[in-house]
Write an enzyme that holds these catalytic residues in place. Structure first.
Site, short mmCIF file in Angstrom:
data_model
loop_
_atom_site.label_atom_id
_atom_site.label_comp_id
_atom_site.label_asym_id
_atom_site.label_seq_id
_atom_site.Cartn_x
_atom_site.Cartn_y
_atom_site.Cartn_z
N ASP A 36 0.74 -1.15 0.09
CA ASP A 36 -0.03 0.01 -0.13
C ASP A 36 0.93 1.27 0.11
O ASP A 36 2.09 1.16 -0.56
CB ASP A 36 -0.91 0.08 1.12
CG ASP A 36 -2.22 0.57 0.98
OD1 ASP A 36 -2.32 1.77 0.63
OD2 ASP A 36 -3.32 -0.20 0.73
N HIS A 76 -3.94 5.65 3.69
CA HIS A 76 -4.72 4.58 2.89
C HIS A 76 -4.38 3.30 3.67
O HIS A 76 -5.13 2.36 4.06
CB HIS A 76 -4.39 4.51 1.48
CG HIS A 76 -5.33 3.64 0.52
ND1 HIS A 76 -4.86 2.42 0.32
CD2 HIS A 76 -6.50 3.89 -0.03
CE1 HIS A 76 -5.96 1.87 -0.44
NE2 HIS A 76 -7.01 2.79 -0.52
N SER A 284 -11.23 -0.60 -2.06
CA SER A 284 -10.03 -0.75 -1.15
C SER A 284 -10.23 -1.06 0.39
O SER A 284 -9.43 -1.86 1.11
CB SER A 284 -9.36 0.59 -0.96
OG SER A 284 -8.55 0.90 -1.98
#
Ligand SMILES: [Ca+2]
Ligand SMILES: [Ca+2]
Ligand SMILES: [Ca+2]
Length: 498
Positions: A36, A76, A284
């Site tokens: 990520d 994220h 996601s």
């Protein structure tokens, strides 16, 4: 993730983890690789599950750095990590799906070279599940390639991870179906158009809301394998609650304390504790839930190969939104949808299916068979179909696990084409739909012709357990009649299975 104690959502629309947790399964011994932008490794609710070996491609350092593996770039990945592996039962924050799994983080998205990608996907052969909540940029409708090093890395990890049983690669299907707030019948991207989404060995995960309906941004695709849960903006629609990045002044993450969120739209509400957010969403957020379910499954049955896990997940998936027109009952009695895959992940059902499972073997026993044809066949201009045939015999494959179709065409705008693959029993899977391509990832930008089909690959999941032998038909239609339609110049079918 667990519906019946929540105020919103539909009872039973969840990952069905409670009885699995109650039986003592929590992901212990399952190692997750989180590829990520970075993960805040010393977050209070993640630190207990951090395993040594994370790589910070920005600093070149290994292991746990003082703060994180990406600084402000870790927004994220920190949210993704919590959904899988936030420690449960510690009186802090949240719990991941696999609350006692361990993880390593690779901040490849913060320095995305091909070499770093290969490292992130393959360097640690002990990784059980590699979570990849990323892909090419969404929303242009165009075909997006992946480097050959990507396919090589996945193939290598399937063959060599976990002492030959294979690392499981979980990918987000993509958020480019439209943008938030659009009607669900507005299709731009299809997950199959992104080459990061259609390796035969990966698991592509679509997103559904907590009432079991499609998240409007979640991309369709014949390549989809499963669905899991996600949300919208956290204000008018529920979103996911997870760990949040923090900075020296607590200013980072999706809950930066200023009443806004970074993605996808601003909101005036979030949690008072800035170490957590309740506004994460997208595919996601769905993919990590499948990674967590696999971590639970592999704690209980660590000898399952990547092929075993994929098929067990398909067999145990829950048919959601059962009246949706996309559902097909296949000739091998699977329910498949190009919106939901085989259905939503179900942890307790997966463990039950696995309890009587005979292994399929790993990569070394996977059979492949290909058929290819260089040709020159005109696509009709009157809206009727060109049907290409592939008569397969002697393949040795009696149970398909995945199909790859490559197509080349000189059509000037392949976005006008509708394509489907049909098996001998006449069951069809849609692989390409008419859609616009835009000059950038925004439908307000001017449209353009989609890039040409040059051995463009599509992955087809739904013919699971079909024999490869038989007559396959590829039906191609130009949905914009009257204009030049062009030719199909090449097609190739590759079957993977046993
Ligand atoms: Ca916790
Ligand atoms: Ca996409
Ligand atoms: Ca924060």
């Amino acid at each position: 993730m667990f519906s019946s104690t929540q105020s919103a959502g539909t009872a039973g629309i969840d990952l069905n983890v409670m009885s699995t947790w109650q039986s003592g399964i929590s992901g212990k011994g399952s190692l997750i690789g989180i590829v990520d932008d970075g993960v805040l490794l010393d977050h209070e609710d993640l630190l207990p599950n951090v395993q040594s070996g994370s790589i910070n491609f920005l600093s070149g350092s290994n292991g746990l750095s003082s703060n994180d593996t990406g600084g402000s770039l870790a927004n994220h990945g920190t949210a993704v990590a919590g959904l899988i592996s936030a420690r449960g039962g510690n009186s802090l924050g949240v719990s991941g799906v696999a609350p006692c799994s361990q993880f390593v983080a690779y901040n490849y998205l913060s320095k995305s070279t091909d070499a770093n990608m290969t490292t992130a996907l393959t360097t640690n052969k002990d990784v059980y599940v590699s979570n990849n909540s990323w892909g090419n940029v969404d929303g242009s409708g165009d075909f997006k390639s992946a480097p050959s090093t990507f396919f090589a890395a996945i193939t290598s990890g399937l063959a060599n991870g976990r002492d030959g049983k294979g690392t499981l690669y979980v990918f987000a299907a993509g958020n480019g179906a439209g943008t938030l707030g659009e009607a669900t019948n507005f299709e731009v991207d299809n997950s199959n158009y992104d080459s990061f989404s259609h390796h035969y060995g990966t698991i592509s995960v679509a997103g559904v809301l907590n009432n079991g309906t499609r998240a409007s941004y979640s991309e369709k695709g014949a390549n989809l394998w499963l669905s899991a849960f996600t949300g919208r903006d956290g204000v008018t629609n529920t979103a996911l609650t997870t760990t949040d990045n923090i900075g020296s002044n607590l200013e980072w993450g999706y809950n930066p304390g200023d009443g806004s969120t970074a993605y996808p739209i601003s909101t005036s509400y979030n949690l008072p504790d800035l170490k957590y957010n309740n506004s994460f969403n997208g595919t996601s957020g769905a993919a990590p839930q499948v990674s967590g379910v696999i971590a639970l499954l592999l704690e209980k049955y660590p000898n399952l190969t990547w092929r075993d896990v994929k098929k067990i997940l398909a067999k145990s998936a829950k048919k959601i939104n059962s009246s949706h027109s996309s559902w097909i009952l296949t000739g091998q009695s699977y329910h498949f949808s190009n919106v939901f895959g085989f259905g939503s992940a179900d942890a307790t059902a997966a463990i039950s299916v696995a309890s009587t499972w005979s292994t399929l073997g790993g990569s070394s026993s996977l059979k492949t068979f290909s058929y290819e044809n260089s040709t020159q066949q005109a696509i009709p201009t009157d809206g009727s179909s060109l049907v290409l045939s592939a008569v397969i015999s002697g393949s040795g494959i009696t149970k398909i696990e995945s199909i790859s179709l490559e197509i080349s065409s000189d059509h000037s705008n392949p976005g006008e084409l509708v394509m489907a693959l049909q098996a001998s029993d006449t069951i069809q899977m849609e692989i390409h739909e008419k859609h616009n391509c835009y000059s950038g990832p925004k439908k307000t930008l001017p449209t353009k012709n989609c890039s040409s089909l040059s051995k463009q690959a599509y992955s087809i999941s739904g013919f699971l357990d079909y024999p490869a032998n038989g007559t396959w038909k590829i039906e191609i239609k130009d949905a914009v009649t009257g204009t030049s339609a062009g030719n199909i110049t090449y097609y190739k079918l590759t079957f993977y299975g046993s």
